[in-house]
Scaffold this motif. Sequence first.
Motif, PDB file in Angstrom:
ATOM      1  N   LYS A  22       6.735   3.244  10.536  1.00 54.35           N
ATOM      2  CA  LYS A  22       5.711   2.286  10.085  1.00 54.35           C
ATOM      3  C   LYS A  22       6.247   1.404   8.961  1.00 54.35           C
ATOM      4  O   LYS A  22       6.095   0.183   8.992  1.00 54.35           O
ATOM      5  CB  LYS A  22       4.477   3.053   9.582  1.00 54.35           C
ATOM      6  N   ASN A  23       6.887   2.033   7.961  1.00 54.52           N
ATOM      7  CA  ASN A  23       7.268   1.270   6.774  1.00 54.52           C
ATOM      8  C   ASN A  23       8.502   0.392   6.984  1.00 54.52           C
ATOM      9  O   ASN A  23       8.866  -0.384   6.096  1.00 54.52           O
ATOM     10  CB  ASN A  23       7.451   2.210   5.580  1.00 54.52           C
ATOM     11  N   ALA A  24       9.135   0.523   8.157  1.00 53.12           N
ATOM     12  CA  ALA A  24      10.165  -0.459   8.539  1.00 53.12           C
ATOM     13  C   ALA A  24       9.530  -1.511   9.431  1.00 53.12           C
ATOM     14  O   ALA A  24       9.804  -2.709   9.313  1.00 53.12           O
ATOM     15  CB  ALA A  24      11.313   0.233   9.265  1.00 53.12           C
ATOM     16  N   ALA A  25       8.635  -1.064  10.337  1.00 53.97           N
ATOM     17  CA  ALA A  25       8.011  -1.988  11.290  1.00 53.97           C
ATOM     18  C   ALA A  25       7.264  -3.114  10.564  1.00 53.97           C
ATOM     19  O   ALA A  25       7.355  -4.283  10.961  1.00 53.97           O
ATOM     20  CB  ALA A  25       7.047  -1.223  12.196  1.00 53.97           C
ATOM     21  N   LEU A  26       6.559  -2.768   9.486  1.00 51.77           N
ATOM     22  CA  LEU A  26       5.722  -3.783   8.829  1.00 51.77           C
ATOM     23  C   LEU A  26       6.569  -4.931   8.252  1.00 51.77           C
ATOM     24  O   LEU A  26       6.333  -6.091   8.583  1.00 51.77           O
ATOM     25  CB  LEU A  26       4.822  -3.149   7.761  1.00 51.77           C
ATOM     26  N   PRO A  27       7.589  -4.657   7.411  1.00 51.72           N
ATOM     27  CA  PRO A  27       8.394  -5.788   6.930  1.00 51.72           C
ATOM     28  C   PRO A  27       9.158  -6.499   8.043  1.00 51.72           C
ATOM     29  O   PRO A  27       9.352  -7.720   7.983  1.00 51.72           O
ATOM     30  CB  PRO A  27       9.350  -5.154   5.908  1.00 51.72           C
ATOM     31  N   ALA A 127      -6.232   3.716  -3.237  1.00 55.55           N
ATOM     32  CA  ALA A 127      -6.606   5.090  -3.562  1.00 55.55           C
ATOM     33  C   ALA A 127      -5.522   5.856  -4.334  1.00 55.55           C
ATOM     34  O   ALA A 127      -5.831   6.722  -5.122  1.00 55.55           O
ATOM     35  CB  ALA A 127      -6.950   5.826  -2.276  1.00 55.55           C
ATOM     36  N   ILE A 128      -4.242   5.524  -4.112  1.00 50.19           N
ATOM     37  CA  ILE A 128      -3.196   6.354  -4.725  1.00 50.19           C
ATOM     38  C   ILE A 128      -2.734   5.850  -6.090  1.00 50.19           C
ATOM     39  O   ILE A 128      -1.861   6.442  -6.696  1.00 50.19           O
ATOM     40  CB  ILE A 128      -1.975   6.529  -3.788  1.00 50.19           C
ATOM     41  N   GLY A 129      -3.296   4.759  -6.573  1.00 48.36           N
ATOM     42  CA  GLY A 129      -2.904   4.275  -7.899  1.00 48.36           C
ATOM     43  C   GLY A 129      -3.226   2.794  -8.017  1.00 48.36           C
ATOM     44  O   GLY A 129      -3.708   2.177  -7.064  1.00 48.36           O
ATOM     45  N   ILE A 338       6.030   8.430  -8.893  1.00 50.51           N
ATOM     46  CA  ILE A 338       5.936   7.073  -8.316  1.00 50.51           C
ATOM     47  C   ILE A 338       4.518   6.502  -8.435  1.00 50.51           C
ATOM     48  O   ILE A 338       4.335   5.369  -8.860  1.00 50.51           O
ATOM     49  CB  ILE A 338       6.382   7.059  -6.827  1.00 50.51           C
ATOM     50  N   PHE A 339       3.527   7.279  -8.057  1.00 47.62           N
ATOM     51  CA  PHE A 339       2.138   6.802  -8.134  1.00 47.62           C
ATOM     52  C   PHE A 339       1.332   7.726  -9.042  1.00 47.62           C
ATOM     53  O   PHE A 339       1.490   8.944  -8.998  1.00 47.62           O
ATOM     54  CB  PHE A 339       1.505   6.747  -6.741  1.00 47.62           C
ATOM     55  N   GLU A 340       0.444   7.126  -9.847  1.00 45.91           N
ATOM     56  CA  GLU A 340      -0.226   7.928 -10.885  1.00 45.91           C
ATOM     57  C   GLU A 340      -1.410   8.733 -10.356  1.00 45.91           C
ATOM     58  O   GLU A 340      -1.913   9.601 -11.040  1.00 45.91           O
ATOM     59  CB  GLU A 340      -0.654   7.031 -12.066  1.00 45.91           C
ATOM     60  N   ASP A 380      -6.204   9.787   2.002  1.00 47.91           N
ATOM     61  CA  ASP A 380      -5.249   8.732   2.307  1.00 47.91           C
ATOM     62  C   ASP A 380      -4.304   9.274   3.362  1.00 47.91           C
ATOM     63  O   ASP A 380      -4.382  10.442   3.743  1.00 47.91           O
ATOM     64  CB  ASP A 380      -4.526   8.200   1.049  1.00 47.91           C
ATOM     65  N   LEU A 381      -3.426   8.399   3.804  1.00 53.73           N
ATOM     66  CA  LEU A 381      -2.589   8.734   4.946  1.00 53.73           C
ATOM     67  C   LEU A 381      -1.811  10.046   4.812  1.00 53.73           C
ATOM     68  O   LEU A 381      -1.920  10.945   5.643  1.00 53.73           O
ATOM     69  CB  LEU A 381      -1.630   7.549   5.132  1.00 53.73           C
ATOM     70  N   ARG A 382      -1.017  10.157   3.754  1.00 52.63           N
ATOM     71  CA  ARG A 382      -0.157  11.344   3.644  1.00 52.63           C
ATOM     72  C   ARG A 382      -0.962  12.561   3.210  1.00 52.63           C
ATOM     73  O   ARG A 382      -0.648  13.689   3.570  1.00 52.63           O
ATOM     74  CB  ARG A 382       1.003  11.085   2.680  1.00 52.63           C
ATOM     75  N   ALA A 383      -2.021  12.331   2.415  1.00 56.31           N
ATOM     76  CA  ALA A 383      -2.899  13.436   2.031  1.00 56.31           C
ATOM     77  C   ALA A 383      -3.531  14.042   3.281  1.00 56.31           C
ATOM     78  O   ALA A 383      -3.631  15.263   3.422  1.00 56.31           O
ATOM     79  CB  ALA A 383      -3.979  12.936   1.076  1.00 56.31           C
TER      80      ALA A 383
HETATM   81  C1  EPZ Z   1       6.152   1.466  -0.261  1.00 58.42           C
HETATM   82  O1  EPZ Z   1       5.031   1.001  -0.989  1.00 58.42           O
HETATM   83  C2  EPZ Z   1       5.606   2.237   0.905  1.00 58.42           C
HETATM   84  N1  EPZ Z   1       4.788   1.348   1.734  1.00 58.42           N
HETATM   85  C3  EPZ Z   1       4.788   3.415   0.409  1.00 58.42           C
HETATM   86  O2  EPZ Z   1       4.345   4.160   1.534  1.00 58.42           O
HETATM   87  C4  EPZ Z   1       5.652   4.299  -0.468  1.00 58.42           C
HETATM   88  O3  EPZ Z   1       4.868   5.339  -1.001  1.00 58.42           O
HETATM   89  C5  EPZ Z   1       6.254   3.478  -1.606  1.00 58.42           C
HETATM   90  O4  EPZ Z   1       6.972   2.328  -1.059  1.00 58.42           O
HETATM   91  C6  EPZ Z   1       7.229   4.271  -2.454  1.00 58.42           C
HETATM   92  O5  EPZ Z   1       8.253   4.765  -1.667  1.00 58.42           O
HETATM   93  C7  EPZ Z   1       5.393   0.609   2.678  1.00 58.42           C
HETATM   94  O6  EPZ Z   1       6.593   0.584   2.835  1.00 58.42           O
HETATM   95  C8  EPZ Z   1       4.491  -0.210   3.550  1.00 58.42           C
HETATM   96  P1  EPZ Z   1       6.633   0.348  -4.535  1.00 58.42           P
HETATM   97  P2  EPZ Z   1       5.197  -0.107  -2.117  1.00 58.42           P
HETATM   98  O7  EPZ Z   1       6.509  -1.111  -4.773  1.00 58.42           O
HETATM   99  O8  EPZ Z   1       6.264  -1.035  -1.703  1.00 58.42           O
HETATM  100  C9  EPZ Z   1       4.951  -0.010  -8.982  1.00 58.42           C
HETATM  101  C10 EPZ Z   1       2.751   5.277   2.870  1.00 58.42           C
HETATM  102  O9  EPZ Z   1       2.066   6.322   2.723  1.00 58.42           O
HETATM  103  N2  EPZ Z   1       4.913  -1.481  -8.840  1.00 58.42           N
HETATM  104  O10 EPZ Z   1       7.998   0.903  -4.289  1.00 58.42           O
HETATM  105  O11 EPZ Z   1       3.847  -0.642  -2.361  1.00 58.42           O
HETATM  106  C11 EPZ Z   1       3.949   0.695  -8.087  1.00 58.42           C
HETATM  107  O12 EPZ Z   1       2.649   0.660  -8.639  1.00 58.42           O
HETATM  108  C12 EPZ Z   1       2.925   4.286   1.748  1.00 58.42           C
HETATM  109  O13 EPZ Z   1       3.307   4.968   3.936  1.00 58.42           O
HETATM  110  C13 EPZ Z   1       4.591  -2.230  -9.948  1.00 58.42           C
HETATM  111  O14 EPZ Z   1       4.333  -1.705 -11.034  1.00 58.42           O
HETATM  112  O15 EPZ Z   1       5.663   0.782  -3.336  1.00 58.42           O
HETATM  113  C14 EPZ Z   1       4.540   2.080  -7.995  1.00 58.42           C
HETATM  114  O16 EPZ Z   1       4.188   2.808  -9.130  1.00 58.42           O
HETATM  115  C15 EPZ Z   1       2.021   4.500   0.609  1.00 58.42           C
HETATM  116  N3  EPZ Z   1       4.535  -3.589  -9.826  1.00 58.42           N
HETATM  117  C16 EPZ Z   1       6.046   1.806  -8.012  1.00 58.42           C
HETATM  118  O17 EPZ Z   1       6.195   0.474  -8.534  1.00 58.42           O
HETATM  119  C17 EPZ Z   1       4.813  -4.221  -8.651  1.00 58.42           C
HETATM  120  O18 EPZ Z   1       4.743  -5.460  -8.598  1.00 58.42           O
HETATM  121  C18 EPZ Z   1       6.721   1.860  -6.671  1.00 58.42           C
HETATM  122  O19 EPZ Z   1       5.958   1.111  -5.737  1.00 58.42           O
HETATM  123  C19 EPZ Z   1       5.175  -3.444  -7.530  1.00 58.42           C
HETATM  124  C20 EPZ Z   1       5.208  -2.066  -7.658  1.00 58.42           C
END
Ligand code: EPZ
Length: 429
Positions: A22-27, A127-129, A338-340, A380-383
């Motif tokens: 999924k997370n490769a397909a979207l970008p 939901a996750i932060g 990573i998420f709070e 949420d998804l992983r939960a």
């Molecule tokens: C990607 O989200 C994934 N989503 C997430 O998967 C994954 O949990 C996450 O990366 C971390 O690996 C997709 O690929 C579609 P980040 P992303 O930007 O890109 C902070 C799932 O379950 N941040 O790497 O949104 C952010 O709040 C999902 O499939 C800023 O502060 O994550 C976080 O604390 C959920 N400012 C940290 O960086 C910004 O402008 C990492 O987030 C951007 C991010």
Amino acid sequence: MDRIRIVGGARLNGTIPISGAKNAALPLMIASLLTDETLTLANLPRLADVALLKRILGNHGVDMTVSGKRIGDGDLAGETVQLTARTIVDTTAPYELVSKMRASFWVIGPLLAREHFAKVSLPGGCAIGTRPVDLFLMALEQLGAEIEIEAGYVVARAPNGLRGAHVDFPKVTVGATHVTMMAATLAKGETVITNAAREPEIVDLAECLIKMGAKITGAGTSTIRIEGVDRLHGAWHEVMPDRIEAGTYAMAVAMTGGDVLLEGARYDTLARPLEILTEVGAEVTPTNEGIRIYRNGADLKPVDVTTEPFPGFPTDLQAQLMALLCRAQGTSHIRETIFENRFMHVQELARFGAEIHLDGQNATVVGVPALKGAPVMATDLRASVSLVIAGLAAEGETMVNRVYHLDRGFERLEDKLSRCGATIERIAG
Ligand code: EPZ
């Protein structure tokens, strides 16, 4: 709303085909906005998030055709879709669509690079932060965009096009790395991204962009260099296998015991979580077909794990590992960096009889001898999938409510698990 009913206790044995990530397909789908030629993506997973992104891209003017089945395709084979953005008819990504899925915000990069303008709704809370977009805006400004926030929308303009720059992320971010890399492909001159995300999905996107004519080196390391080109062209690309789906089933097998081949899974994308699974007590063997996970009835051992950007232990497998550790003999510690707010599964796992103590970003998991089936709610998804894992090992019946979260990221989960001997079914409603 559909529910999933599980009767726990069965060991898992057999083969689970791993879907496209999924997370490769979207970008990758979003990258189709960068060219007026056709981008063909094979092995796209059939997921709610992919379907939603198709609607969003259609709104920008992307034509899509889906190829029919080919001889030899199993019933779980991914889709092949041709995406053609001959003309961008709309540079606005509206709130109604972007608010449903954060990754749709990422269209801002290609739209700005190709059309020199984009108006994209702020994705809002999650939901996750809090998940802000400040680092996306910082990077696009460094590439020469003028950015304003107007009535909940990010309005980005680059009347003379984007120009290469040094983008140094103060924090590793997957999404902003994807977006900066896509935007920089059509910028004038060289862009250097430092402290870039190293996730395998970044490498997959870079490989596709290179096939489209982009000049990118260093994807997969923390320094990515992109030499801008005038235009990109069409290409064919196969979406990489989903490491989080594979890691999830690996945890499930470690939890129930059994012997399962995760067909198509790539060890190099999962090294750290598989190392942890070995410490917990599973046997992990990379094979030519994928990854084999085996566990006999032996006890599970406790571990201490911290989530980190790749190649560390992924936050997207934290909930699943926690479910597994509920049955370990001893006390484990999980730190989420990573998420709070990514511990919402804790209160639901407690319904199975799990003993978990939270202190900020730290969870202490005290293993219990048995879990007992319960009605639980996916948040949420992983939960949600961590609740499925707990249900597979729990005594008696578990009912997982609100499974639409699962459908966002797990293709035919109940079919894949029941073929390996689990008692699991979807109840429509
Ligand atoms: C990607 O989200 C994934 N989503 C997430 O998967 C994954 O949990 C996450 O990366 C971390 O690996 C997709 O690929 C579609 P980040 P992303 O930007 O890109 C902070 C799932 O379950 N941040 O790497 O949104 C952010 O709040 C999902 O499939 C800023 O502060 O994550 C976080 O604390 C959920 N400012 C940290 O960086 C910004 O402008 C990492 O987030 C951007 C991010």
